[in-house]
Design a protein around this motif. Structure first.
Motif, PDB file in Angstrom:
ATOM      1  N   LEU A   7      36.420  46.580  32.310  1.00 28.02           N
ATOM      2  CA  LEU A   7      35.488  46.301  31.077  1.00 28.02           C
ATOM      3  C   LEU A   7      34.223  46.528  31.845  1.00 28.02           C
ATOM      4  CD1 LEU A   7      37.524  43.521  29.386  1.00 28.02           C
ATOM      5  CD2 LEU A   7      37.195  45.550  28.673  1.00 28.02           C
ATOM      6  N   LYS A  15      33.410  39.333  28.836  1.00 24.56           N
ATOM      7  CA  LYS A  15      33.901  40.658  30.197  1.00 24.56           C
ATOM      8  C   LYS A  15      35.354  40.042  29.904  1.00 24.56           C
ATOM      9  CE  LYS A  15      30.510  41.177  32.688  1.00 24.56           C
ATOM     10  NZ  LYS A  15      29.688  41.034  33.320  1.00 24.56           N
ATOM     11  N   GLY A  19      38.753  40.363  28.654  1.00 24.07           N
ATOM     12  CA  GLY A  19      39.566  40.248  29.645  1.00 24.07           C
ATOM     13  C   GLY A  19      41.245  39.614  29.314  1.00 24.07           C
ATOM     14  N   VAL A  75      43.812  44.773  34.077  1.00 24.37           N
ATOM     15  CA  VAL A  75      42.041  44.455  33.511  1.00 24.37           C
ATOM     16  C   VAL A  75      41.427  43.853  34.038  1.00 24.37           C
ATOM     17  CG1 VAL A  75      41.372  43.372  31.339  1.00 24.37           C
ATOM     18  CG2 VAL A  75      43.947  44.319  31.036  1.00 24.37           C
ATOM     19  N   ALA A  77      37.949  42.235  34.469  1.00 28.68           N
ATOM     20  CA  ALA A  77      36.660  42.209  34.152  1.00 28.68           C
ATOM     21  C   ALA A  77      35.142  42.327  35.650  1.00 28.68           C
ATOM     22  CB  ALA A  77      36.467  41.018  33.922  1.00 28.68           C
ATOM     23  N   ILE A  99      35.170  50.621  29.718  1.00 30.73           N
ATOM     24  CA  ILE A  99      35.106  50.084  28.361  1.00 30.73           C
ATOM     25  C   ILE A  99      33.715  49.588  28.367  1.00 30.73           C
ATOM     26  CG2 ILE A  99      36.152  49.124  26.077  1.00 30.73           C
ATOM     27  CD1 ILE A  99      37.820  50.401  26.265  1.00 30.73           C
ATOM     28  N   TYR A 100      32.717  49.820  27.634  1.00 29.17           N
ATOM     29  CA  TYR A 100      31.411  48.987  28.053  1.00 29.17           C
ATOM     30  C   TYR A 100      31.581  47.600  26.238  1.00 29.17           C
ATOM     31  CZ  TYR A 100      26.167  48.480  26.501  1.00 29.17           C
ATOM     32  OH  TYR A 100      25.193  47.813  26.394  1.00 29.17           O
ATOM     33  N   LEU A 101      31.740  46.687  26.405  1.00 26.29           N
ATOM     34  CA  LEU A 101      31.499  45.612  25.816  1.00 26.29           C
ATOM     35  C   LEU A 101      29.887  45.351  25.625  1.00 26.29           C
ATOM     36  CD1 LEU A 101      33.325  42.999  26.685  1.00 26.29           C
ATOM     37  CD2 LEU A 101      34.502  44.882  25.416  1.00 26.29           C
ATOM     38  N   TYR A 140      25.015  51.361  31.456  1.00 32.74           N
ATOM     39  CA  TYR A 140      26.894  51.208  30.696  1.00 32.74           C
ATOM     40  C   TYR A 140      27.398  51.751  29.514  1.00 32.74           C
ATOM     41  CZ  TYR A 140      25.390  46.245  32.480  1.00 32.74           C
ATOM     42  OH  TYR A 140      24.948  45.097  33.211  1.00 32.74           O
ATOM     43  N   ILE A 162      39.982  47.342  21.294  1.00 30.77           N
ATOM     44  CA  ILE A 162      40.260  47.654  22.672  1.00 30.77           C
ATOM     45  C   ILE A 162      41.776  48.554  22.613  1.00 30.77           C
ATOM     46  CG2 ILE A 162      40.272  47.372  25.069  1.00 30.77           C
ATOM     47  CD1 ILE A 162      38.075  45.665  24.415  1.00 30.77           C
TER      48      ILE A 162
END
Ligand code: S3P
Length: 171
Positions: A7, A15, A19, A75, A77, A99-101, A140, A162
């Motif tokens: 993330l 994140k 996460g 996962v 962060a 994955i871009y938050l 990002y 996600i």
């Protein structure tokens, strides 16, 4: 399917919170890079910035990214500045899906205004901080396999989105 979920996103984009929940629901292990750096050095992020400087912190981040690429079922962060060093992204994406938050600036400020643990925010004024946000946004975007909009979205629906992306990626 790639084996880790990474993330990325600006400070305060959620994140760590997202996460943890994602890892929990997927039965994966959750790793917070900032937490890991702090516990390894037995220093807070603030202390690292004050006593060793940002450059040293970035080097800790780089070494950890290199280490994490050897692992799987995580996962991760990341810290908001992980995208500043292209090598970090090479390492992390080797064994992971990025994955871009994505969050808008106002949501970020609302979230981190009272945070005492973000030296880059504490040291700066809002205008400089906005410039940092504008500067990083394309980075990002560039490294993301998927972009998930987090502003105005509830955590459970973000996690659900996600999970859908991960499923799609596995096909
Ligand atoms: C940073 C973000 C922080 C932390 C450090 C530097 C940055 O992590 O790594 O203070 O450069 O954006 P969060 O994104 O978890 O706040």
């Amino acid at each position: 399917m790639k084996l880790n979920v990474i993330l990325i996103g600006f400070m305060g984009s959620g994140k760590s919170t997202i996460g943890k929940k994602l890892a929990d629901e997927l039965g994966m292990e959750f790793v917070d890079m900032d937490e890991l750096i702090q516990s390894t050095l037995n220093m807070s992020i603030k202390q690292i910035f004050q006593e060793q400087g940002e450059h040293a912190f970035r080097e800790h981040e780089r070494l950890l990214s290199k280490e994490l690429r050897k692992k799987s079922n995580l996962v991760i962060a990341t810290g908001g500045g992980v995208i500043l060093e292209p090598q970090n992204m090479e390492f992390l994406s080797e064994n992971g899906m990025i994955i871009y938050l994505k969050s808008d600036f106002k949501t970020i400020i609302d979230r981190i205004e009272h945070s005492a643990s973000r030296p880059l925010y504490e040291m700066d004024n809002t205008e400089n901080f906005r410039n940092l946000f504008r500067f990083r946004e394309p980075l990002y975007q560039k490294y993301a396999d998927y972009v998930i909009q987090v502003s105005n979205n509830h955590i459970s629906s973000i996690v659900k989105k996600i999970k859908q992306k991960i499923k799609k990626n596995a096909k």
